[in-house]
Write a protein that holds these residues in place. Structure first.
Motif, PDB file in Angstrom:
ATOM      1  N   ALA B   6       6.429  18.015   1.211  1.00 20.41           N
ATOM      2  CA  ALA B   6       5.919  18.799   0.457  1.00 20.41           C
ATOM      3  C   ALA B   6       4.373  18.379   0.120  1.00 20.41           C
ATOM      4  CB  ALA B   6       6.425  18.866  -0.934  1.00 20.41           C
ATOM      5  N   SER B   7       3.518  19.255   0.059  1.00 15.49           N
ATOM      6  CA  SER B   7       2.118  18.934  -0.303  1.00 15.49           C
ATOM      7  C   SER B   7       1.335  20.078  -1.316  1.00 15.49           C
ATOM      8  CB  SER B   7       0.994  19.036   0.904  1.00 15.49           C
ATOM      9  OG  SER B   7       1.338  20.074   1.855  1.00 15.49           O
ATOM     10  N   GLU B   8       0.684  19.349  -2.001  1.00 15.63           N
ATOM     11  CA  GLU B   8       0.050  19.893  -3.292  1.00 15.63           C
ATOM     12  C   GLU B   8       1.042  21.038  -3.934  1.00 15.63           C
ATOM     13  OE1 GLU B   8      -3.982  20.321  -2.778  1.00 15.63           O
ATOM     14  OE2 GLU B   8      -3.464  18.158  -2.275  1.00 15.63           O
ATOM     15  N   LEU B   9       1.992  20.458  -4.235  1.00 16.99           N
ATOM     16  CA  LEU B   9       2.882  21.300  -5.167  1.00 16.99           C
ATOM     17  C   LEU B   9       2.626  21.549  -6.609  1.00 16.99           C
ATOM     18  CD1 LEU B   9       6.479  20.388  -4.130  1.00 16.99           C
ATOM     19  CD2 LEU B   9       5.399  22.341  -3.226  1.00 16.99           C
ATOM     20  N   SER B  10       2.446  22.703  -7.004  1.00 18.64           N
ATOM     21  CA  SER B  10       2.292  22.960  -8.796  1.00 18.64           C
ATOM     22  C   SER B  10       3.424  23.690  -9.259  1.00 18.64           C
ATOM     23  CB  SER B  10       0.960  23.600  -8.874  1.00 18.64           C
ATOM     24  OG  SER B  10       0.065  22.809  -8.206  1.00 18.64           O
ATOM     25  N   CYS B  11       3.989  23.350 -10.379  1.00 21.35           N
ATOM     26  CA  CYS B  11       5.153  24.031 -10.960  1.00 21.35           C
ATOM     27  C   CYS B  11       4.501  24.330 -12.300  1.00 21.35           C
ATOM     28  CB  CYS B  11       6.286  23.280 -10.685  1.00 21.35           C
ATOM     29  SG  CYS B  11       7.618  24.213 -11.587  1.00 21.35           S
ATOM     30  N   ILE B  12       4.712  25.446 -12.991  1.00 15.95           N
ATOM     31  CA  ILE B  12       4.332  25.976 -14.214  1.00 15.95           C
ATOM     32  C   ILE B  12       5.413  26.663 -14.573  1.00 15.95           C
ATOM     33  CG2 ILE B  12       2.826  27.185 -15.530  1.00 15.95           C
ATOM     34  CD1 ILE B  12       0.600  27.014 -13.631  1.00 15.95           C
ATOM     35  N   ARG B  21      -0.476  19.514  -8.147  1.00 17.04           N
ATOM     36  CA  ARG B  21      -0.885  18.961  -6.876  1.00 17.04           C
ATOM     37  C   ARG B  21      -0.128  17.627  -6.385  1.00 17.04           C
ATOM     38  NH1 ARG B  21      -5.776  21.219  -5.656  1.00 17.04           N
ATOM     39  NH2 ARG B  21      -6.347  19.504  -4.361  1.00 17.04           N
ATOM     40  N   LEU B  22       1.026  18.027  -6.428  1.00 12.87           N
ATOM     41  CA  LEU B  22       2.118  16.832  -6.049  1.00 12.87           C
ATOM     42  C   LEU B  22       2.576  16.487  -4.749  1.00 12.87           C
ATOM     43  CD1 LEU B  22       5.196  15.577  -8.241  1.00 12.87           C
ATOM     44  CD2 LEU B  22       5.456  16.679  -5.973  1.00 12.87           C
ATOM     45  N   SER B  23       2.394  15.592  -4.094  1.00 12.15           N
ATOM     46  CA  SER B  23       2.895  15.497  -2.740  1.00 12.15           C
ATOM     47  C   SER B  23       4.067  14.533  -2.518  1.00 12.15           C
ATOM     48  CB  SER B  23       1.499  15.155  -1.891  1.00 12.15           C
ATOM     49  OG  SER B  23       0.478  16.078  -1.900  1.00 12.15           O
ATOM     50  N   PHE B  24       4.743  14.805  -1.658  1.00  9.06           N
ATOM     51  CA  PHE B  24       5.986  14.078  -1.564  1.00  9.06           C
ATOM     52  C   PHE B  24       6.710  14.120  -0.144  1.00  9.06           C
ATOM     53  CE2 PHE B  24      10.655  14.468  -1.472  1.00  9.06           C
ATOM     54  CZ  PHE B  24      11.093  13.496  -2.187  1.00  9.06           C
ATOM     55  N   GLY B 195      22.163   0.501  -1.595  1.00  4.01           N
ATOM     56  CA  GLY B 195      21.323   0.036  -0.431  1.00  4.01           C
ATOM     57  C   GLY B 195      19.823   0.291  -1.045  1.00  4.01           C
ATOM     58  N   THR B 196      18.859   0.194  -0.056  1.00  6.23           N
ATOM     59  CA  THR B 196      17.503   0.398  -0.416  1.00  6.23           C
ATOM     60  C   THR B 196      17.061   1.449  -1.187  1.00  6.23           C
ATOM     61  OG1 THR B 196      17.360  -0.479   1.702  1.00  6.23           O
ATOM     62  CG2 THR B 196      15.612  -1.084   0.441  1.00  6.23           C
ATOM     63  N   VAL B 197      16.306   1.517  -2.245  1.00  6.33           N
ATOM     64  CA  VAL B 197      15.894   2.791  -2.906  1.00  6.33           C
ATOM     65  C   VAL B 197      14.585   2.937  -2.979  1.00  6.33           C
ATOM     66  CG1 VAL B 197      16.257   4.244  -5.035  1.00  6.33           C
ATOM     67  CG2 VAL B 197      18.144   2.750  -4.096  1.00  6.33           C
ATOM     68  N   ARG B 198      14.046   3.945  -2.586  1.00  5.77           N
ATOM     69  CA  ARG B 198      12.437   4.317  -2.931  1.00  5.77           C
ATOM     70  C   ARG B 198      12.288   5.137  -4.094  1.00  5.77           C
ATOM     71  NH1 ARG B 198       8.199   7.666  -0.996  1.00  5.77           N
ATOM     72  NH2 ARG B 198       9.527   9.179  -0.107  1.00  5.77           N
ATOM     73  N   PHE B 199      11.591   4.665  -4.964  1.00  6.18           N
ATOM     74  CA  PHE B 199      11.406   5.202  -6.507  1.00  6.18           C
ATOM     75  C   PHE B 199      10.264   6.326  -6.360  1.00  6.18           C
ATOM     76  CE2 PHE B 199      13.792   1.296  -7.569  1.00  6.18           C
ATOM     77  CZ  PHE B 199      14.953   2.097  -8.097  1.00  6.18           C
ATOM     78  N   PHE B 200      10.585   7.537  -7.018  1.00 11.52           N
ATOM     79  CA  PHE B 200       9.274   8.328  -7.188  1.00 11.52           C
ATOM     80  C   PHE B 200       9.600   8.795  -8.579  1.00 11.52           C
ATOM     81  CE2 PHE B 200       7.381  12.522  -6.937  1.00 11.52           C
ATOM     82  CZ  PHE B 200       6.439  12.414  -5.816  1.00 11.52           C
TER      83      PHE B 200
END
Lengths: 218, 206
Positions: B6-12, B21-24, B195-200
Motif C-alpha cells: 500500500a502506498s500513500e494511503l490517506s483516510c479521513i 500518506r501512509l505506506s505499508f 514467533g517473530t513479529v514486526r511492529f507497525f
C-alpha cells in the motif's frame, strides 16, 4: 451464488415470525377499512384496489429491513463482499429470495382480501397482474434504500420516508388498472407502464444495490 | 514488489485525518502486528487493506495488481463482527461460508475443525446461544478451512480464553512459517509462541 439463495431461504424459514408479522399487519389493515369506512359493498368495491395496494406497500416496508440488516450487523455482509462473488449478483439473489418469501404469501392471500373488499373477478385478475409485476419492483427499489440505510441505527422510519414517495407512481398505475377492470375497460396501458418500470428496475437496481452496500461499508 | 503493498494511503473519517500518506507492505513469511491507541485508525486501515472500504487517496496492490478477485482468493479477514449468523448453527454458518468462498470442505472436515477448536457438542445449536468466546472460535475456524496466503485479523483475541489465545498464536506461527502472511491488531501483547513479529505503529492524530 446458489449458496447465497439457499442460505437466505433457510434463514427466512428459521425466522418465521418475521415473515408472518407483515402478513398479519396487511390482513389487519385491510380488515380495518370495512370497520372504519362502512361495510357497504359498493363503497368497499370502490376503495378496494387502493386499500390492498396501500396495505401491501406499508407491510412490505415492515419486512424490507430484513434484506440486509442482520447480515450487516453480524458481519456476514463483509464476508460476502470479500468472497470474490460479484456483489450485484449476490444482491439480486437476496432480493429474489426476499420477494419469494414476502410477496408470494401475499399473492396466496389475495383472493381472501379480494373477497373482503367485494372485488369482482375481473378486478381480481387485474389486481393479481399488478401485484405480480409491481411487487418485484417494491423489492428491487426497496433494496437500494435498505442498502443505503443499513449502516444507520433506527433506519426504519427513514426507510419509509425515502420509499413511500418513490412508490407513488406504482400505486397510481396499479389502482387505475384495477379501476379500469371494474368498468370493463382495457387496462393494458397501465400494465405496460408497470412492466416498463419493472424492467428498468431489473436492469439498474442490482448495480445500485451493490453500490449502496459498498457505501454503507465505508 | 510482490506481496501486499500500500502506498500513500490517506483516510479521513468525520473530518479527522486518521492517517496521511501512509505506506505499508506485507510480504510472505511476515507477521505484522499493528499497534496504536483507540481511535488511531487501526480498523480503518485493516478494512482499507482488505478492500472493504476505499481510502481517500493512495493505491493498494496485491502481487503487483490492484485488489480484485485474485486478492479475495488469497485473503481471510476476521473482523470485529464475527460474521456468524445467530439463527444458523455453527456447521451451517461454516458450510455456507465455504460455499461462498469456493472452499470445498466436507461436512466431516467441518466437524473435525470445530472439534479442534473445542466446540464439540456445539455444532448443531443456533450460534446465538453460544458464548462470545465460542462465537469467536466459530469465526476463527475459517483460518483452518480456507488456504489463503494472507490473514487480516482485527482483534482476533477478543473474548478468547487463555487456551484459545495460545492455539491461535500457534496457528499464526505455523501459517507464517509455511510462507503465509498475517496482519493483526490487538490490545494485548503477543506471546513468544507467535514467533517473530514486526511492529507497525499508528499514532493518534488530532
Amino acid at each position: 451464488m446458489g449458496g447465497v439463495f439457499k442460505r437466505d431461504l433457510a434463514l427466512a424459514f428459521r425466522q418465521k415470525a418475521e415473515l408472518v408479522q407483515p402478513l398479519m399487519f396487511l390482513l389487519m389493515v385491510v380488515t380495518l377499512f370495512p370497520l372504519g369506512v362502512g361495510p357497504g359493498p359498493d363503497t368497499l368495491q370502490l376503495i378496494g384496489p387502493g386499500v390492498i395496494w396501500i396495505a401491501a406497500i406499508l407491510s412490505s416496508l415492515m419486512g424490507m429491513e430484513r434484506l440486509f440488516r442482520d447480515d450487516f450487523a453480524d458481519g456476514s455482509l463483509e464476508q460476502l463482499q470479500l468472497s470474490g462473488l460479484p456483489l450485484y449478483a449476490v444482491a439480486t439473489m437476496k432480493v429474489l429470495c426476499h420477494w419469494l418469501v414476502t410477496f408470494i404469501p401475499l399473492l396466496i392471500l389475495s383472493p381472501l382480501l379480494a373477497m373482503f373488499l367485494n372485488l369482482t373477478v375481473d378486478m381480481y385478475i387485474a389486481l393479481v397482474i399488478t401485484l405480480l409485476l409491481g411487487t418485484p419492483l417494491l423489492s428491487l427499489v426497496g433494496a437500494i434504500a435498505v442498502g443505503l440505510t443499513v449502516g444507520l441505527q433506527r433506519g426504519g422510519v427513514l426507510l419509509a420516508l425515502l420509499l413511500i414517495p418513490v412508490f407513488i407512481p406504482l400505486l397510481i398505475f396499479a389502482t387505475s388498472a384495477v379501476d379500469a377492470a371494474a368498468l370493463q375497460l382495457p387496462y393494458r396501458a397501465q400494465i405496460a407502464i408497470i412492466g416498463a418500470m419493472l424492467l428498468i428496475a431489473m436492469a439498474l437496481a442490482p448495480a445500485a444495490i451493490a453500490y449502496s452496500l459498498k457505501v454503507s461499508q465505508n | 514488489m510482490s506481496g501486499l503493498v500500500a502506498s500513500e494511503l490517506s483516510c479521513i473519517k468525520r473530518d479527522r485525518v486518521l492517517f496521511d500518506r501512509l505506506s505499508f507492505s506485507l510480504q510472505s513469511g511476515q507477521l505484522v502486528y499493528l499497534r496504536g491507541p483507540n481511535g488511531a485508525g487501526k480498523t480503518s486501515l485493516l478494512r482499507i487493506l482488505c478492500g472493504l472500504s476505499q481510502p481517500e487517496s493512495g493505491t493498494i496492490t496485491w502481487q503487483s495488481q490492484p485488489l480484485g478477485e485474485h486478492w479475495f482468493k488469497d485473503l481471510i479477514y476476521v473482523g470485529h463482527k464475527p460474521g456468524v449468523n445467530g439463527a444458523l448453527t455453527a456447521i451451517e454458518n461454516l458450510a455456507f461460508w465455504c460455499r461462498q468462498h469456493s472452499v470445498s470442505a466436507s461436512l466431516d472436515h467441518l466437524y473435525h475443525v470445530l472439534a479442534e477448536l473445542g466446540l464439540v457438542g456445539m455444532e448443531d445449536v443456533p450460534c446465538r446461544t453460544l458464548s462470545a468466546g465460542q462465537q469467536r472460535r466459530v469465526a476463527l475456524s475459517r483460518l483452518w478451512l480456507k488456504s489463503a496466503k494472507v490473514w487480516i485479523l482485527d482483534e482476533p483475541f477478543t473474548a478468547l480464553d487463555v487456551k484459545g489465545v495460545a492455539q491461535l498464536e500457534d496457528k499464526m506461527k505455523a501459517h507464517v512459517d509455511a510462507g503465509g502472511a498475517v496482519l493483526t491488531t490487538s490490545h494485548q501483547a503477543l506471546s513468544e509462541r507467535a514467533g517473530t513479529v514486526r511492529f507497525f505503529d499508528l499514532e493518534y492524530r488530532f
